[in-house]
Scaffold this motif. Structure first.
Motif, short mmCIF file in Angstrom:
data_model
loop_
_atom_site.label_atom_id
_atom_site.label_comp_id
_atom_site.label_asym_id
_atom_site.label_seq_id
_atom_site.Cartn_x
_atom_site.Cartn_y
_atom_site.Cartn_z
N THR A 50 70.58 17.48 30.38
CA THR A 50 69.32 17.09 31.00
C THR A 50 68.55 18.36 31.28
O THR A 50 69.05 19.26 31.94
CB THR A 50 69.55 16.34 32.32
OG1 THR A 50 70.31 15.17 32.04
CG2 THR A 50 68.23 15.94 32.95
N CYS A 51 67.33 18.43 30.76
CA CYS A 51 66.49 19.60 31.00
C CYS A 51 66.08 19.60 32.48
O CYS A 51 65.65 18.58 33.01
CB CYS A 51 65.26 19.54 30.10
SG CYS A 51 64.21 20.98 30.25
N VAL A 52 66.22 20.75 33.15
CA VAL A 52 65.87 20.80 34.58
C VAL A 52 64.57 21.57 34.82
O VAL A 52 64.22 21.86 35.96
CB VAL A 52 67.00 21.45 35.43
CG1 VAL A 52 68.28 20.65 35.31
CG2 VAL A 52 67.24 22.90 35.03
N LEU A 53 63.84 21.86 33.74
CA LEU A 53 62.66 22.70 33.91
C LEU A 53 61.52 21.98 34.62
O LEU A 53 60.70 22.60 35.27
CB LEU A 53 62.17 23.22 32.55
CG LEU A 53 63.16 24.13 31.82
CD1 LEU A 53 62.54 24.63 30.53
CD2 LEU A 53 63.58 25.30 32.69
N CYS A 54 61.45 20.66 34.49
CA CYS A 54 60.37 19.95 35.16
C CYS A 54 60.87 18.56 35.55
O CYS A 54 61.95 18.15 35.14
CB CYS A 54 59.11 19.89 34.30
SG CYS A 54 58.96 18.44 33.24
N ASP A 107 66.29 14.06 28.36
CA ASP A 107 67.65 14.06 27.80
C ASP A 107 67.61 14.83 26.49
O ASP A 107 66.88 14.45 25.58
CB ASP A 107 68.09 12.61 27.50
CG ASP A 107 68.36 11.85 28.77
OD1 ASP A 107 68.79 12.47 29.75
OD2 ASP A 107 68.13 10.63 28.78
N GLY A 122 63.53 16.50 23.55
CA GLY A 122 62.65 17.12 24.54
C GLY A 122 61.21 16.70 24.31
O GLY A 122 60.80 16.49 23.18
#
Lengths: 141, 468
Positions: A18-22, A27, A38
């Motif tokens: 899971t991308c945590v950038l925003c 997923d 993304g």
């Protein structure tokens, strides 16, 4: 469901992250060097870095003299290795700064030798500099 | 008691109130005053020292204090008056609304203004509201209280903690406590899905190896003086503890992160109609409540998951108040009263409660209703004719929350009009989850064909929007 959350599983070469950038929290499906899922190009860089050399921004507080309350929030200006975050917080436990402090002021030049400075994330006036009458109501007219 | 005349009073100097005050000044409202109970502006952001704020508005990952400074820093130059250390005690609706304020410097004073913006935020659900059986020991805190102790006061609340509820603040505090040397034994969530954002599960729990136990809750808190432990148990589909699944956990601290409730004591006293689902005021396209000239924004209206959305709402309310004041000056108000040049406007019965969809004075309300898999939509009603007349860069901003998680979801806003149903807005979301608010904009020109009612639907392909 057994009530315990299963970790987003790694099947063979494929990894799910899971991308945590925003807040979108995309997923990502990673089969290096391919990354899919993304919504923006940042996810690819994040995923590849996450699987090879994960980094995080560190935020914590340091002690302040001459201000009340006596904690100053700080952050790393950039990211440090994920495994170094705990050590970084412990290192900053020993730091004491003297008020007044300005937002963005450098508190530590280089945290743990990663070349990343630590900066204040707010203005903190010295207690004696506080306006004597905060919130005086202006005269009408 | 002194009375001060203003054009707009904003109650609350957090992200909603600051954005509202700035937007109102930008729209030309002359005398804007923010009343804030703390000794500084910024609200709860000041104790949210972690990063991740401002992604949508600033394309940056700011910390809470940095985000607050982006708005608070503009307040002096914008010519907004701030009254700090001051508590709004009562809002009395009338032709000119009155706000009773008790201030550390000012004493008890009254502010009188034709427009008031309610921006008091929300409060955490406490142990008493959760009805957890057990002793009444010290060591049971809400997540926000722990956040204040650790980040502002520099205090450590205990040595070994369990976290009840997986709301975002609880997840953030799980990480924060871990970094400060408090052992976090686990997070217990009564629902089968997490309460917070997925990224917070990842970066706050997974990064630190903190287990999240879903469909599990605390059934007893052991004391008697300081917390000595808790009993946890699995729950069934109806959230009832399953006998035989109890387990004892040693801890000296219980952190509760089990939901936020809009703070509306002042709104209630002012006679504003509240929505039983959101627990906030019923609002329209400019975030005006059912009492003309009383506006509401931010977590007072419904609990937001992102501060960016709170600020956006503040801007809408600030512009809305400016629009209302201009209408009033021109003699066109909801009440249709006189209102020209200082003449008092009859703003309906003080405390009158209007239901969404009813004809309120001369205004025809277009109700906005939750349809398939939608728990609620805000705003609950709009003045479609008024909204249709705004420039295209000022769309009607809707926020909705789904009931059930789902994947590949079609979010559709449908309008009923004399010529049949029209799709006002549509977007495809990869995944929808109850903790994550869905934002949809409706363009003014799409409302032109005389829309009389709006429905929001979320149709998912199904599945579990939660399978991160």
């Amino acid at each position: 469901m057994d009530g315990e959350r299963t970790m987003g599983g790694a099947r063979g070469e494929e990894r799910r992250l899971t991308c945590v950038l925003c807040p979108a929290g995309c997923d990502l499906m990673v089969t290096a060097p391919e990354v899919t899922g993304g919504r923006c190009p940042k996810g690819r860089d994040y995923a590849l870095k996450e699987l090879t050399a994960p980094t995080r921004t560190l935020t914590t507080t340091v002690r302040v003299e001459g201000a009340k309350p006596d904690r100053l929030p700080v952050r790393t200006l950039g990211e440090i290795p994920k495994e170094a975050v705990r050590r970084g917080v412990r290192a900053l436990d020993a730091v004491v700064v003297v008020a007044p402090v300005r937002l963005g002021q450098v508190i530590v030049d280089d945290l743990l030798g990663f070349g990343v400075p630590v900066v204040a994330t707010r203005d903190l006036p010295a207690t004696r500099d506080l306006p004597a009458t905060p919130g005086r109501i202006a005269r009408d007219g | 008691m002194k009375t001060h005349e203003r054009d707009l009073i904003v109650i609350g100097g957090g992200p909603a109130g600051l954005a509202a005050a700035l937007a109102a000044r930008e729209a030309g409202v002359p005398r804007v005053t923010v009343v804030e109970r703390d000794h500084e502006l910024g609200g709860i952001l000041q104790q949210c020292i972690h990063d991740g704020f401002g992604n949508f508005l600033f394309r940056e990952r700011l910390t809470g204090p940095e985000y607050a400074a982006r708005f608070a820093g503009r307040i002096p130059e914008a010519g907004v008056e701030t009254v700090l250390d001051a508590m709004a005690l009562e809002v009395r609706p009338g032709p000119e609304h009155e706000v009773l304020v008790s201030g550390a410097e000012s004493g008890l004073v009254t502010f009188r203004a034709p427009a008031v913006i309610l921006a008091m935020g929300c409060r955490e659900r406490t142990r008493a509201q959760l009805l957890i059986p057990g002793h009444r020991p010290a060591g049971v805190f809400t997540a926000g209280t722990v956040q204040r102790y650790v980040n502002i006061e520099g205090l450590r609340p205990g040595r070994r903690a369990v976290i009840l509820g997986s709301g975002d603040i609880g997840l953030i505090m799980a990480r924060r406590l871990t970094l400060e040397g408090v052992e976090v034994e686990g997070v217990y969530e009564i629902m089968p899905h997490p309460g917070g954002l997925t990224r917070n599960i990842v970066q706050c729990l997974d990064d630190y190896g903190i287990p999240l136990h879903l469909s599990t809750t605390i059934t007893f808190i052991h004391g008697p003086k300081r917390v000595q432990g808790v009993t946890v148990a699995r729950v069934d589909a109806d959230r009832r503890p399953i006998p035989g699944t109890e387990r004892h956990v040693d801890c000296d601290t219980v952190v509760i992160s089990a939901g936020l409730i809009p703070e509306n004591e002042l709104s209630r006293g002012a006679g504003v109609a509240l929505d039983p689902v959101t627990r906030g005021p019923v609002v329209d396209d400019r975030l005006e409540t059912t009492v003309p000239g009383l506006f509401a924004c931010g977590n007072v209206v419904h609990v937001h998951d992102l501060v960016d959305y709170v600020s956006m709402g503040g801007t809408i309310a600030g512009r809305g108040a400016a629009e209302y004041l201009a209408e009033r000056a021109a003699g066109r108000t909801a009440a249709g009263g006189a209102g020209a040049a200082g003449e008092p406007v009859v703003a309906g019965e003080p405390g009158a409660v209007a239901e969404p969809g009813v004809v309120d004075a001369k205004r025809e309300w277009c109700p906005v209703e939750p349809g398939e898999n939608v728990a609620y939509v805000v705003p609950q009603r709009i003045d479609a004719r008024r909204a249709a007349g705004r420039p295209q860069d000022r769309p009607v901003q809707f926020f909705l929350r789904v009931r059930e998680p789902g994947r590949s979801a079609d979010v559709t806003m449908t309008g009923r009009s004399p010529g049949g149903d029209v799709v006002l807005a549509h977007r495809r979301e990869r995944a929808v989850r109850p903790p994550e608010m869905v934002a949809v904009k409706v363009r003014p020109d799409s409302l032109a064909p005389g829309v009389t009612a709006i429905r929001a639907d979320v149709r998912a392909k199904g599945g579990d929007g939660d399978g991160r």
